[in-house]
Scaffold this motif. Structure first.
Motif, short mmCIF file in Angstrom:
data_model
loop_
_atom_site.label_atom_id
_atom_site.label_comp_id
_atom_site.label_asym_id
_atom_site.label_seq_id
_atom_site.Cartn_x
_atom_site.Cartn_y
_atom_site.Cartn_z
N CYS A 1 -0.54 -3.34 -8.28
CA CYS A 1 -0.37 -4.20 -7.11
C CYS A 1 0.26 -5.53 -7.50
N CYS B 1 -2.08 0.17 -6.49
CA CYS B 1 -1.69 0.38 -5.10
C CYS B 1 -1.22 1.81 -4.91
N TYR C 1 -5.36 4.04 3.07
CA TYR C 1 -5.14 2.93 2.15
C TYR C 1 -6.43 2.34 1.60
N ASP D 1 -6.40 -1.10 -0.36
CA ASP D 1 -5.01 -1.46 -0.69
C ASP D 1 -4.37 -2.16 0.51
N GLU E 1 -2.09 -4.47 0.53
CA GLU E 1 -0.64 -4.62 0.39
C GLU E 1 0.10 -3.43 1.00
N GLY E 2 -0.33 -2.24 0.64
CA GLY E 2 0.30 -1.04 1.17
C GLY E 2 0.10 -0.90 2.67
#
Length: 182
Positions: free
Chosen positions: A33, A40, A124, A127, A129-130
């Protein structure tokens, strides 16, 4: 026009998938990440979710535009009927129908976005960010379809304006730049 919108939507979704998937070479293994510790989700799955999010946003925008046109058409007819009773009643009818349309379209977009975030969150997990990267496709899809609708609407409006000018010019012998020819 709708066949072009669908074609545009599919082509643009494919471009999004190819660009986002090729960032890490369509990798199916997790990446470190950028903004947090840990691993990630793979770039390929983020590209898939972003593409699905784009298509969902585009479909939501198209449905909202269709519903908005339906509501506006019915509201215009009702406002016209109320105008026979006075300007005040016509204003209230127009204002209420505009409020209904605004709340319906905004809330439908927010509900679909809320459901999409929760469904994507199941994959996710932590996660973020994803998840945020995949959800951005929703706004892009909605905005691009709205932009396409505005351009198409402008083209139809211009065609109607040219047609009205020709009718006034040919049938009534009114000069093209005459203010009566509008």
């Amino acid at each position: 026009m709708y066949q072009y919108v669908g074609m545009f939507m599919v082509v643009f979704a494919a471009v999004i998938f190819v660009f986002l998937g090729s960032i890490e070479g369509f990798s199916t293994k997790g990446q470190p990440c950028t903004y947090s510790t840990g691993t990630c989700k793979p770039a390929l799955y983020t590209a898939l979710f972003s593409t699905a999010s784009f298509l969902l946003g585009a479909i939501t925008s198209l449905v909202s535009g269709f519903l908005g046109m339906k509501i506006a058409t019915y509201a215009n007819a009702r406002t016209t009927l109320e105008a026979r009773k006075g300007v005040g009643k016509a204003f209230i009818t127009a204002f209420r129908s505009g409020a209904v349309m605004g709340f319906l379209l905004s809330s439908s977009g927010l509900v679909v976005l809320y459901i999409t975030i929760n469904v994507f969150k199941m994959y996710y997990g932590d996660d973020w960010e994803g998840l945020f990267e995949s959800i951005t496709g929703y706004g892009l899809g909605g905005s691009s379809m709205a932009l396409f609708g505005r351009v198409g609407g402008g083209i139809y409006t211009k065609a109607a304006d040219v047609g009205a000018d020709l009718v006034g010019k040919v049938e009534r012998n009114i000069p093209e730049d005459d203010p009566r020819n509008r």
